[in-house]
Every structure is written in structure tokens, then in C-alpha cells.
Design a protein around this motif. Sequence first.
Motif, PDB file in Angstrom:
ATOM      1  N   MET A   2       0.835  -1.204   0.000  1.00  0.00           N
ATOM      2  CA  MET A   2       0.000   0.000   0.000  1.00  0.00           C
ATOM      3  C   MET A   2       0.869   1.252   0.000  1.00  0.00           C
ATOM      4  O   MET A   2       0.540   2.252  -0.662  1.00  0.00           O
ATOM      5  CB  MET A   2      -0.916  -0.021   1.225  1.00  0.00           C
ATOM      6  CG  MET A   2      -1.953  -1.146   1.196  1.00  0.00           C
ATOM      7  SD  MET A   2      -2.925  -1.261   2.723  1.00  0.00           S
ATOM      8  CE  MET A   2      -3.757   0.326   2.719  1.00  0.00           C
ATOM      9  N   HIS A   3       1.983   1.186   0.721  1.00  0.00           N
ATOM     10  CA  HIS A   3       2.905   2.318   0.736  1.00  0.00           C
ATOM     11  C   HIS A   3       3.490   2.570  -0.660  1.00  0.00           C
ATOM     12  O   HIS A   3       3.552   3.716  -1.126  1.00  0.00           O
ATOM     13  CB  HIS A   3       4.020   2.055   1.747  1.00  0.00           C
ATOM     14  CG  HIS A   3       5.084   3.116   1.767  1.00  0.00           C
ATOM     15  ND1 HIS A   3       4.838   4.401   2.197  1.00  0.00           N
ATOM     16  CD2 HIS A   3       6.396   3.071   1.413  1.00  0.00           C
ATOM     17  CE1 HIS A   3       5.945   5.116   2.102  1.00  0.00           C
ATOM     18  NE2 HIS A   3       6.905   4.322   1.629  1.00  0.00           N
ATOM     19  N   GLN A   4       3.897   1.490  -1.331  1.00  0.00           N
ATOM     20  CA  GLN A   4       4.450   1.631  -2.674  1.00  0.00           C
ATOM     21  C   GLN A   4       3.392   2.164  -3.649  1.00  0.00           C
ATOM     22  O   GLN A   4       3.694   2.979  -4.528  1.00  0.00           O
ATOM     23  CB  GLN A   4       4.972   0.271  -3.166  1.00  0.00           C
ATOM     24  CG  GLN A   4       6.166  -0.266  -2.391  1.00  0.00           C
ATOM     25  CD  GLN A   4       7.403   0.608  -2.568  1.00  0.00           C
ATOM     26  OE1 GLN A   4       7.572   1.274  -3.584  1.00  0.00           O
ATOM     27  NE2 GLN A   4       8.264   0.598  -1.559  1.00  0.00           N
ATOM     28  N   ALA A   5       2.147   1.717  -3.473  1.00  0.00           N
ATOM     29  CA  ALA A   5       1.080   2.203  -4.343  1.00  0.00           C
ATOM     30  C   ALA A   5       0.830   3.695  -4.147  1.00  0.00           C
ATOM     31  O   ALA A   5       0.622   4.445  -5.104  1.00  0.00           O
ATOM     32  CB  ALA A   5      -0.199   1.417  -4.087  1.00  0.00           C
ATOM     33  N   GLU A  54       1.320   6.656  -6.905  1.00  0.00           N
ATOM     34  CA  GLU A  54       0.238   7.580  -7.257  1.00  0.00           C
ATOM     35  C   GLU A  54       0.711   9.024  -7.166  1.00  0.00           C
ATOM     36  O   GLU A  54       0.405   9.856  -8.032  1.00  0.00           O
ATOM     37  CB  GLU A  54      -0.942   7.340  -6.326  1.00  0.00           C
ATOM     38  CG  GLU A  54      -2.141   8.243  -6.607  1.00  0.00           C
ATOM     39  CD  GLU A  54      -2.773   7.979  -7.954  1.00  0.00           C
ATOM     40  OE1 GLU A  54      -3.437   8.901  -8.480  1.00  0.00           O
ATOM     41  OE2 GLU A  54      -2.591   6.859  -8.485  1.00  0.00           O
ATOM     42  N   LEU A  55       1.479   9.339  -6.112  1.00  0.00           N
ATOM     43  CA  LEU A  55       2.000  10.699  -5.970  1.00  0.00           C
ATOM     44  C   LEU A  55       2.970  11.045  -7.093  1.00  0.00           C
ATOM     45  O   LEU A  55       3.065  12.215  -7.514  1.00  0.00           O
ATOM     46  CB  LEU A  55       2.692  10.848  -4.610  1.00  0.00           C
ATOM     47  CG  LEU A  55       1.764  10.786  -3.383  1.00  0.00           C
ATOM     48  CD1 LEU A  55       2.586  10.805  -2.101  1.00  0.00           C
ATOM     49  CD2 LEU A  55       0.764  11.949  -3.403  1.00  0.00           C
ATOM     50  N   ALA A  56       3.721  10.043  -7.568  1.00  0.00           N
ATOM     51  CA  ALA A  56       4.687  10.271  -8.640  1.00  0.00           C
ATOM     52  C   ALA A  56       4.064  10.102 -10.028  1.00  0.00           C
ATOM     53  O   ALA A  56       4.769  10.204 -11.038  1.00  0.00           O
ATOM     54  CB  ALA A  56       5.862   9.313  -8.484  1.00  0.00           C
ATOM     55  N   SER A  57       2.749   9.844 -10.076  1.00  0.00           N
ATOM     56  CA  SER A  57       2.021   9.658 -11.341  1.00  0.00           C
ATOM     57  C   SER A  57       2.631   8.535 -12.183  1.00  0.00           C
ATOM     58  O   SER A  57       2.749   8.633 -13.405  1.00  0.00           O
ATOM     59  CB  SER A  57       1.999  10.965 -12.137  1.00  0.00           C
ATOM     60  OG  SER A  57       1.339  11.982 -11.416  1.00  0.00           O
ATOM     61  N   THR A  58       3.049   7.462 -11.507  1.00  0.00           N
ATOM     62  CA  THR A  58       3.575   6.293 -12.202  1.00  0.00           C
ATOM     63  C   THR A  58       2.659   5.110 -11.945  1.00  0.00           C
ATOM     64  O   THR A  58       1.858   5.115 -11.009  1.00  0.00           O
ATOM     65  CB  THR A  58       5.000   5.948 -11.729  1.00  0.00           C
ATOM     66  OG1 THR A  58       4.990   5.709 -10.315  1.00  0.00           O
ATOM     67  CG2 THR A  58       5.968   7.078 -12.048  1.00  0.00           C
TER      68      THR A  58
END
Length: 525
Positions: free
Chosen positions: A191-194, A198-202
Motif C-alpha cells: 500500500m505504501h508503494q502504491a 500515485e503521488l509520482a504519477s507512475t
Amino acid sequence: MTSSDTEGVKEQGHGRWLAGWVRGVTRWPAMTVLVVLLLTALAGYYASGHLGMETDPAQLLDPDLPYRQVSEDYKRQFPGEEDNLLVLVEAATPERAEALAGQVAERLKASNRHFRAVDRSRAGPFFQRHAMLYREPGELEQLGNRLASAQPLLAQLVQDMSLVQLLEATTQALNRPEAAASGLDPLLTAMHQAALAELASTEYTLSWRRLFNGEDPASRATEREVLRASPRLDYDHLLPASGPMKALDRIAQDLGLAGEDLPRLRTTGDVALQHQELQSALQGAKTTGLVGLALVGCLLLIGFRSIRLVALAFVTLFAGLILTAGFAAVAVGNLNLISIAFAVLYIGLGIDYAVHFILRYRELRRGGHRNRPALTATGGEIGGSLVLCAISTSIGFYAFLPTAFSGVSELGLIAGTSMFISLFVSLTLLPALVTWFPARATGIPPTEISPTLLRLIQIPVRHRKIVLLGAAALAMGSLAALPRIQFDYDPLGLRSPQSESVQAFRDLMADDSHPSPMPAIVLAQ
């Protein structure tokens, strides 16, 4: 026969019969050209209908070898195991790969014009219901423990699989006293990686299957599902698998699986390997043939300095090439990935006879000889040398005949015989054509050697000691390097490493999660 007809021939007694042959050709040029071109047309017509292509590497070996006989016996008893396509559906997660594989399988089943059957060896109702039976007891115990610890979380997600419910269920699980031992670390990490992605738009894809199997969600960059398809091959077509391969390309385009990025669809297996190898061989033969013709044309222009003579040499070359193709159709029936090289060999070697003939003919014309006497004298003076060259070159090719490697043996037969065909057209068709389109006796510039080229030619004579020492050093170095030569037993090495089917096959071989595509076959009788 006038004295001028025998000019330059009496001194060459060993070439009298060749001079007589050329004299007869030049006396009846129309009949000679008509007969040779008729033979060429018949050879081309026969080759177009009977000369095929064999792409199976197994066919490059003698069919009388014991393993080949066992292999053919296996094919007769188990016909469904041959001529299959392996379709690799690859994605970032196993869930995505499985879903896409299902869509591809449905499309393949619907395309019954190009495919007889489609098999998903690791899918279907049976494996969906009984997959756990194929797990090791230790793996089942670990999986059961993980599912039991995650049961409260799973129970809530089954009712509502939204992001809000996931966050609420995770929060409740963390607030429980046994949260430290609940095995939530992999989920929280994912969840942290997701969130970071999302914040990095990747893009970030989470595999729940990997989480509950106790795997690192990022442990594998590519997940693949393998389908086995049985295509309908059209052997009346030069590329028998072109229909099924085009159908797969359309399916990949429709499902967004074309290209190098995931998700993607790739093909391998016998049919794909042979199809792409045949494409590569035909394209390679076409490219090298055109390049060879262009280079030969440039050299002939430099040497002949006559567009007319270059054109006549090319007519002779093409006639010999077509006659050789007709001989190949009669002698072997099918070219293979090695014997197809005869065309390029013929362009480089077959033109030599015409080159020697025309250069001597030009020299005699420049010396004042009339056209027919110059042709007759050329046949008598260099005909014996051309025959000797044809015999010596063909012996080198015929030396391949005894080998059990049929690909090389057939190449030796075709290329060796092509030398005599080239000799025939150079002493028959070429003089007849030159009789109709002679070189001018005047205005032919003399062939002079430039001072720079003359100095280069004289280097071996002036510095013979240095040349001999250098040759000896190279020979000793070559002998020292001989033990490093290794034989590659892998037939896959005969194919282009850049082709999709070869790369997909090697990737599948390296994938421990799938059965090897190269199983051992044992026949018990």
C-alpha cells in the motif's frame, strides 16, 4: 573456314575442341540463344512449381540416422504433438496474465479457420478446483496459516472491495492486540508503494495472489501464461504458417498486446521458430543477393568499361542461376536454411567464367581481331583454364556430399553442379550473345595499372622475408587459438537470436514456474 577463323587457335592445341565449340556457337547464334533460353525457361517453370523450402532443423540431418527414425516413428504415433505454437501472454501480475490468456484462448477457439485446437495446460475448471492437490504439504500449511491470520480482513473485503473498505479493515487489523503477528507487513509495504506511485504519477500494480502466497509483490517483473495452439498449416504457400501468425498478430492488436511493453503477446514453439527463420532466410537471401549483384555490377563496369558487355554478362549469370534452380528442384526438391545460400555463392563464383572470357575477348578485339575470330580464339586459349577452374571448385563443394548433415550435403551438390552450369552458359550463351552485340574494335581504352596499384602488387616480391615471417607468425597464432574452438550442439544457435520466437523460447526455458518446452521423449514398445 578461312585462316582468320583459326587465328590464335593453332598455338593452343589442347583447346581445339573448345575453340570448335565456340566457333559453332558463333556460327548459329540465333539457334544457340533460342535453345539455351528455352532450357532456362523450362528450368524456371519447373523450379517455380517443385522447388520448396524446408525449415525444420531436424531435416538438415540424414533421415537414416537412428534418432531420426525414432523421431519419425513418434510423429506417426502421436501426430498431435507436432506443429504446435506456444503463445506467451505476459503481464505484470499473475491475475492480469491469466485474464488476458483467457481472452486470447477464446479468440483462438473462435478462429477455427486457422487453429484446430487450443490448450491451457495450467487453467480450466479442473485446475481451478483441484490446484491445491499439486502443492507440497509444507506450502499448503504455510498458505493455510497466512489465510487464517488474514481471515478477518478477507471477510470484510469480500463484502465490499472498495478502497475505503480496504483502509478501514486495515486500520481495524492494526488496532487489534495481535496486529504485530498478523502478517500485515507485506500488505502495508504494498500500500505504501502504491501511494508513492500515485503521488509520482507512475503505474503500480498489486498482486493479491503474490501477497497471500507469501511472495514479495515485486519479486517478478513479468508473469506469463502459456497457451498451446495447433495451427492449420497451408503447405501450398511459401510460408505455411502465415495465416495463423497473421491471425495472432490481429488478436494481439485487438487486445492491446502488441509491442515490447507489458502486457504483451509473444509466440514460440516449432511453428513460430520455423516461420520466423524462413522469413529471415528469405529476407537475408534477398538482401545479400541484391547487394552481391550491385557489387558485381560495379566491378564489371570498372573491368569491362562497357555497359553492353556488363549486360551480356548479367544475362548469362541469370540464365545459369535459373538453370541451377531447376537442377536443385530435380536433385533435392527442397532447399533448406543452408542450401539456400547457393544463390549468393553462384553470384560470386559463377560470374568468374564470364569475366575471364570477356576480358580476353576484349584484349583480342583491341589487338585488331575481328569479332568471330576473337571469340573462337578466346574459347581455345582460356577454355581449358575455365574447365580446370570448374572442376577444382566443384571438387571443393562435392567434398560435402558424404556428410550426414543433409543441409551441407545438398549445398555441396547444388553449388558444385552450378559451377559446370556456369561454365556451360559462359562458353555457349555468352559467345552467341556477343556475336549479336560485339564490342567495338576501336575506342576500347587500354587497361593500365596505376603506379600505386603496381607498388602494392610488388610488395610481396620486394619484402618477401617480412611477408613470409608475418605469414608464419599468423599461422602459429592460429594454431595456438585452435583449442579454444568449441562446437555448439544447440540447434537453436542456427537461428537468429534477434527473432521474437528465439527470445521467447529462451525466456521460457529460464522460467522455473513453467515446464520446460524441451522435454525428453522416450518410446517404450
